[in-house]
Write an enzyme that holds these catalytic residues in place. Structure first.
Site, PDB file in Angstrom:
ATOM      1  N   SER A  48     -11.490  -2.883   4.296  1.00 18.05           N
ATOM      2  CA  SER A  48      -9.917  -2.897   4.536  1.00 18.05           C
ATOM      3  C   SER A  48      -9.410  -1.411   5.521  1.00 18.05           C
ATOM      4  O   SER A  48     -10.385  -1.467   6.290  1.00 18.05           O
ATOM      5  CB  SER A  48      -9.658  -1.518   3.142  1.00 18.05           C
ATOM      6  N   THR A  94       1.082  -0.953  -0.261  1.00 14.69           N
ATOM      7  CA  THR A  94      -0.321   0.383  -0.073  1.00 14.69           C
ATOM      8  C   THR A  94       0.709   1.213   0.050  1.00 14.69           C
ATOM      9  O   THR A  94       2.176   1.115   0.276  1.00 14.69           O
ATOM     10  CB  THR A  94      -0.631   0.157   1.673  1.00 14.69           C
TER      11      THR A  94
HETATM   12  N1  GLY Z   1      -5.008  -4.086   1.901  1.00 15.21           N
HETATM   13  C1  GLY Z   1      -4.375  -3.484   2.953  1.00 15.21           C
HETATM   14  C2  GLY Z   1      -5.741  -3.389   3.414  1.00 15.21           C
HETATM   15  O1  GLY Z   1      -6.782  -2.531   2.565  1.00 15.21           O
HETATM   16  O2  GLY Z   1      -6.256  -3.305   4.267  1.00 15.21           O
END
Ligand code: GLY
Length: 589
Positions: free
Chosen positions: A470, A399
């Site tokens: 998420s 991320t």
């Molecule tokens: N891919 C990590 C999240 O969206 O929490």
């Protein structure tokens, strides 16, 4: 409740024994690697903070040429897809929270969705165990949302031409200088993983199957062609045109299940942000399918009962209270939260003051509550979960986040992801971009840990078309005067929520400036596994001992948590800092 808490804290006084003075860099533990706290980057017109200097420059160039913060957000997204391909993306997703200069707020959900052909047990082997397919390869791919997200933000708030927002990324895809920041994503294990997919090896391992060297120029001609098509044809090229054809061909090549219908029906969604008060500040963050806004609202409501400033920054008492609030917040997160288009969630109850009081009243000031005694907190919620296989990964390799404020005062906070670094490890042959492995953010086996150690429940089980829960938490904070005060966010999987909250608390509770708020060491608790995690060198041995005396299991993780990109407005001046944990850059003008 405040009186009650204050009395209890008096009894608690010798347990933490922390220094009650506000923290400064010099108050960080001697073992901490970021004890030098330089002056922030400052600007009066606009600020762009991203994980990569080249992307930050693209954003500032857009602002200087008359674009607003939303234009810059689009241009930065496409630039990150080129220079930060391990996390920035075309083949992933994300969330955007904005506040206009006039005070309007909005949240854009461009989260991926499970393909229509997905099934609840698609990742379970004959023994009922979760297979590697959930994290690597074509089956791990969710329907990407980033391109439609950028199209939607442009259509609703953009001031510049779409083409002008793509041109800088197209130029970077023609070749950009490789720097250590990029190479940090290409360790031995990652190189081996990418070598398994020929298009990924060709694109990211150009030295005969090995990474480029610092100073090399990384050229991505297929990605440049894709970006040119997006520039000339708009979002439809990605979801129904030549790029869609290339994605479908890649799926057929690798046994994936994503279809033309999945792409054709994808739509980003505007949602109402979560807004809550924390010590006279207003925090505006992302609603479900992000768990960030709701979990922060819940835990802030609990922590507001305590005078953290007088307890001392990262005293054992303060960390204890954080851990207890987060333990309860994550228990609820993992049980209740999911895609709002699929499940009913008691959001008003979860974020209410009454519930914070009720939950907070179960916190003991002199002993940790085992997570096995903390279930989801509302009536009929069921038993506390256990944690088969749960560990928090050593590195938060996933991320990326960026924060932007323009000269008018528009503020944009964006977190975007392909989930793991380089996502599924699959590059779309002929299109030059990585596809996400977001399917692991759904509960492949409810009640068992995913790659972030999160033990998620039935609400987040796999269903066709569902968005994954998420932790991404792009956030904007207003001061007591109602004016813009902070723009913040970070990557880091499950640690995103606790990291973002700590950056806010560092400013609100401990009067840190933006540099200190970003550099400060971080701690984390997520209910399961039942452990306080801290960054390497983040806590002194004395603090660890005090926490252990309270009954906490305290674990030093191998690496660091997050990569915060933060702006704090001080008397009208934009001050900013980019986290050195990965090596980004704040640029203003
Ligand atoms: N891919 C990590 C999240 O969206 O929490």
């Amino acid at each position: 409740m405040r009186v009650h808490a204050a009395l209890a804290l008096a009894l608690f006084a010798c347990i933490g024994c922390g220094d009650p003075s506000p923290a400064r860099g010099t108050a960080f533990p001697e073992s901490w690697r970021y004890r030098d706290t330089p002056a922030p980057v400052t600007a009066t017109n606009g600020m762009v903070v991203t994980t990569d200097e080249l992307a930050s420059q693209v954003g500032v160039d857009v602002l200087r040429s008359g674009g607003n913060a939303m234009d810059a957000a689009v241009a930065v997204m496409f630039a990150l897809a080129v220079v930060n391909p391990e996390a920035g993306n075309l083949g992933g997703d994300g969330f955007l929270v904005l506040r206009t200069a006039g005070g309007e707020t909005a949240a854009l959900d461009f989260r991926a969705r499970a393909p229509f052909a997905s099934t609840r047990d698609m990742y379970l082997d004959d023994a009922g165990e979760v297979t590697e397919d959930v994290v690597v390869g074509h089956l791990s791919v969710g329907v990407p949302g980033t391109v439609d997200g950028m199209w939607q933000i442009h259509r609703r708030f953009g001031r510049m031409e779409w083409a002008a927002l793509l041109d800088p990324a197209i130029e970077l895809a023609g070749g950009f200088p490789v720097r250590p920041r990029f190479l940090n994503s290409l360790g031995d294990a990652m190189v081996a993983a990418l070598q398994a997919f020929p298009a990924s090896a060709e694109q990211f391992l150009p030295r005969g199957g090995q990474p480029p060297a610092v100073g090399d120029t990384l050229r991505q001609p297929d990605l440049a062609s894709t970006l040119r098509r997006l520039r000339d044809l708009g979002r439809d090229d990605f979801y129904a045109g030549e790029t869609a054809d290339l994605i479908i061909a890649e799926m057929e090549r690798g046994g994936g299940i994503l279809t033309r219908r999945d792409l054709a029906e994808y739509q980003a969604v505007w949602r109402e942000p979560v807004a809550f008060e924390y010590r006279d500040h207003t925090v505006i963050s992302m609603p479900p399918p992000s768990s960030g806004g709701v979990t922060m609202a819940q835990t802030a409501g609990i922590l507001e009962r305590y005078d953290l400033a007088s307890l001392g920054w990262q005293s054992a008492r303060t960390i204890h209270l954080h851990a207890e609030a987060w333990r309860r917040g994550y228990a609820d997160r993992n049980h209740y939260l999911a895609d709002p288009d699929f499940v009913e969630m008691p959001l008003e109850n979860l974020t209410s003051a009454a519930y914070a009081s009720e939950r907070g009243a179960t916190i003991s000031l002199d002993a940790a509550t085992p997570s096995s005694e903390i279930g989801p907190g509302l009536e009929s919620a069921g038993e506390a979960a256990t944690s088969p296989g749960a560990t928090v990964p050593e590195e938060g390799e996933n991320t990326t986040h960026y924060s932007i404020v323009d000269a008018d005062g528009n503020a944009v906070s964006v977190t975007t992801t392909v989930n793991s670094w380089y996502g599924s490890k699959v590059t779309v042959t002929g299109a030059g971009f990585i596809l996400n492995n977001d399917m692991d953010d759904l509960a492949a086996r409810p009640g068992f840990a995913n790659q972030f150690g999160l033990v998620q429940g039935e609400n987040n089980a796999i269903e066709p078309g569902k968005r994954m829960l998420s932790s991404m938490s792009p956030t904007i904070v207003l001061g007591p005067d109602g004016e813009l005060r902070m723009v913040t966010g970070t990557p880091g999987g499950a640690t995103i929520i606790t990291t973002v909250f700590q950056t806010i608390s560092n400013v609100v509770d401990f009067e840190m400036d933006v540099v200190e708020a970003v550099l400060a060491p971080r701690v984390h608790h997520q209910h399961l596994p039942d452990q306080i995690f801290y960054e390497a060198g983040a806590l002194s041995p004395e603090t660890v001992s005090r926490l252990e005396a309270l009954g906490h299991v305290v674990v030093e993780r191998g690496g660091l948590s997050g990569d915060v990109q933060m702006i704090v407005v001080v008397d009208g001046l934009l001050t900013a800092w980019s986290d050195p944990r990965r090596g980004g850059r704040a640029l203003g003008y």
